[in-house]
Design a protein around this motif. Structure first.
Motif, mmCIF file in Angstrom:
data_model
loop_
_atom_site.group_PDB
_atom_site.id
_atom_site.type_symbol
_atom_site.label_atom_id
_atom_site.label_comp_id
_atom_site.label_asym_id
_atom_site.label_seq_id
_atom_site.Cartn_x
_atom_site.Cartn_y
_atom_site.Cartn_z
ATOM 1 N N SER A 1 -56.993 43.371 -32.585
ATOM 2 C CA SER A 1 -57.072 44.801 -32.249
ATOM 3 C C SER A 1 -55.684 45.420 -32.205
ATOM 4 O O SER A 1 -55.439 46.462 -32.800
ATOM 5 C CB SER A 1 -57.777 45.000 -30.904
ATOM 6 O OG SER A 1 -59.162 44.773 -31.020
ATOM 7 N N PHE A 2 -54.761 44.785 -31.463
ATOM 8 C CA PHE A 2 -53.388 45.288 -31.298
ATOM 9 C C PHE A 2 -52.437 44.127 -31.556
ATOM 10 O O PHE A 2 -52.574 43.072 -30.947
ATOM 11 C CB PHE A 2 -53.183 45.842 -29.888
ATOM 12 C CG PHE A 2 -54.207 46.881 -29.522
ATOM 13 C CD1 PHE A 2 -54.088 48.180 -29.985
ATOM 14 C CD2 PHE A 2 -55.310 46.547 -28.750
ATOM 15 C CE1 PHE A 2 -55.045 49.135 -29.677
ATOM 16 C CE2 PHE A 2 -56.272 47.501 -28.429
ATOM 17 C CZ PHE A 2 -56.135 48.795 -28.899
ATOM 18 N N ALA A 3 -51.468 44.305 -32.457
ATOM 19 C CA ALA A 3 -50.614 43.182 -32.818
ATOM 20 C C ALA A 3 -49.171 43.619 -33.038
ATOM 21 O O ALA A 3 -48.912 44.640 -33.664
ATOM 22 C CB ALA A 3 -51.142 42.516 -34.086
ATOM 23 N N SER A 4 -48.248 42.812 -32.505
ATOM 24 C CA SER A 4 -46.823 42.921 -32.817
ATOM 25 C C SER A 4 -46.454 41.596 -33.477
ATOM 26 O O SER A 4 -46.355 40.569 -32.805
ATOM 27 C CB SER A 4 -46.002 43.157 -31.556
ATOM 28 O OG SER A 4 -44.621 43.184 -31.876
ATOM 29 N N HIS B 1 -62.409 40.494 -34.546
ATOM 30 C CA HIS B 1 -62.711 39.196 -35.149
ATOM 31 C C HIS B 1 -61.727 38.125 -34.665
ATOM 32 O O HIS B 1 -62.088 36.972 -34.524
ATOM 33 C CB HIS B 1 -62.675 39.305 -36.674
ATOM 34 C CG HIS B 1 -63.118 38.055 -37.362
ATOM 35 N ND1 HIS B 1 -64.424 37.616 -37.342
ATOM 36 C CD2 HIS B 1 -62.424 37.138 -38.069
ATOM 37 C CE1 HIS B 1 -64.518 36.493 -38.013
ATOM 38 N NE2 HIS B 1 -63.317 36.175 -38.472
ATOM 39 N N ALA B 2 -60.494 38.503 -34.426
ATOM 40 C CA ALA B 2 -59.480 37.551 -33.945
ATOM 41 C C ALA B 2 -59.146 37.883 -32.486
ATOM 42 O O ALA B 2 -60.032 37.941 -31.653
ATOM 43 C CB ALA B 2 -58.257 37.583 -34.856
ATOM 44 N N SER B 3 -57.867 38.148 -32.171
ATOM 45 C CA SER B 3 -57.458 38.372 -30.782
ATOM 46 C C SER B 3 -57.478 39.848 -30.402
ATOM 47 O O SER B 3 -57.322 40.719 -31.258
ATOM 48 C CB SER B 3 -56.046 37.821 -30.565
ATOM 49 O OG SER B 3 -56.040 36.419 -30.728
ATOM 50 N N GLY B 4 -57.628 40.099 -29.109
ATOM 51 C CA GLY B 4 -57.522 41.469 -28.613
ATOM 52 C C GLY B 4 -56.095 41.968 -28.745
ATOM 53 O O GLY B 4 -55.841 43.055 -29.254
ATOM 54 N N VAL B 5 -55.135 41.152 -28.286
ATOM 55 C CA VAL B 5 -53.708 41.455 -28.420
ATOM 56 C C VAL B 5 -53.014 40.202 -28.947
ATOM 57 O O VAL B 5 -53.211 39.109 -28.411
ATOM 58 C CB VAL B 5 -53.067 41.876 -27.080
ATOM 59 C CG1 VAL B 5 -51.565 42.065 -27.227
ATOM 60 C CG2 VAL B 5 -53.709 43.147 -26.539
ATOM 61 N N ALA B 6 -52.178 40.368 -29.982
ATOM 62 C CA ALA B 6 -51.411 39.256 -30.542
ATOM 63 C C ALA B 6 -49.933 39.615 -30.549
ATOM 64 O O ALA B 6 -49.567 40.719 -30.963
ATOM 65 C CB ALA B 6 -51.874 38.952 -31.964
ATOM 66 N N VAL B 7 -49.104 38.686 -30.071
ATOM 67 C CA VAL B 7 -47.651 38.875 -30.069
ATOM 68 C C VAL B 7 -47.028 37.652 -30.740
ATOM 69 O O VAL B 7 -47.135 36.536 -30.235
ATOM 70 C CB VAL B 7 -47.101 39.030 -28.633
ATOM 71 C CG1 VAL B 7 -45.589 39.185 -28.657
ATOM 72 C CG2 VAL B 7 -47.763 40.199 -27.918
ATOM 73 N N GLU B 8 -46.382 37.875 -31.873
ATOM 74 C CA GLU B 8 -45.687 36.826 -32.622
ATOM 75 C C GLU B 8 -44.442 37.459 -33.232
ATOM 76 O O GLU B 8 -44.460 38.605 -33.647
ATOM 77 C CB GLU B 8 -46.583 36.261 -33.726
ATOM 78 C CG GLU B 8 -47.893 35.686 -33.204
ATOM 79 C CD GLU B 8 -48.838 35.240 -34.300
ATOM 80 O OE1 GLU B 8 -48.354 34.865 -35.394
ATOM 81 O OE2 GLU B 8 -50.057 35.267 -34.081
ATOM 82 N N GLY B 9 -43.353 36.730 -33.288
ATOM 83 C CA GLY B 9 -42.136 37.245 -33.913
ATOM 84 C C GLY B 9 -41.640 38.532 -33.275
ATOM 85 O O GLY B 9 -41.273 39.478 -33.954
#
Length: 168
Positions: free
Chosen positions: A59-62, A89-97
């Motif tokens: 949903s929300f990704a950095s 389908h995947a994560s609600g919030v994703a933080v990578e890099g």
């Protein structure tokens, strides 16, 4: 900086190499990828009061990729606050890099994978490491609905690069 406010979209919102933006009170739904995606060394981004539902990925990704790290740097000073994620389908919030990220006051419901994912992931994605992330006061309900995936409600994992300064 730019401000995107009160847009209803089915195609998602992508910020690439953006400095100083506010993404406020949007509804993003039923697209094939992330609802709102920050990448390319973007800095000083506020994502607040948005609703994302039925998106094909997070949903929300950095997300910062290892291949881009030398050219653009990592995403920095990203705030994902008071948003609602439903049935991603995947994560609600994703933080990578990303560095200096705050994830707070979000409601995440029925995500296919981790409600909140703080990670560096190798193989196909090759995302960079994460530094100084705070995730607090979030509400997670019925997350990780895809039973075949090996995720937790909140997943912190260093695969392709190190993570440091994580507070959950």
């Amino acid at each position: 900086g730019p401000q995107i406010e009160q847009v209803v979209a089915g195609g998602g919102i992508v910020l690439w190499r953006v400095q100083g933006a506010r993404i406020l009170a949007n509804e993003v739904f039923d697209n094939l990828s992330d609802g709102i995606h920050v990448t390319g060394g973007s800095r000083d981004i506020l994502i607040e009061g948005n609703s994302a539902r039925g998106n094909g990925d997070d949903s929300f990704a950095s997300i910062g990729y290892l291949a881009d790290q030398g050219r653009f740097g990592l995403n920095e000073r990203i705030t994902i606050r008071s948003n609602r994620s439903l049935a991603s389908h995947a994560s609600g919030v994703a933080v990578e890099g990303s560095t200096d990220v705050t994830v707070s006051g979000n409601v995440i419901e029925a995500s296919g994978m981790a409600g909140i994912r703080i990670a560096s992931i190798g193989s196909v994605f090759n995302t960079a490491g994460v530094e100084r992330v705070q995730a607090f006061d979030n509400t997670l309900r019925r997350v990780k609905t895809r039973s075949k995936e090996d995720h937790a409600a909140i997943m912190v994992i260093a695969d392709s690069a190190p993570l440091s300064g994580i507070n959950v």
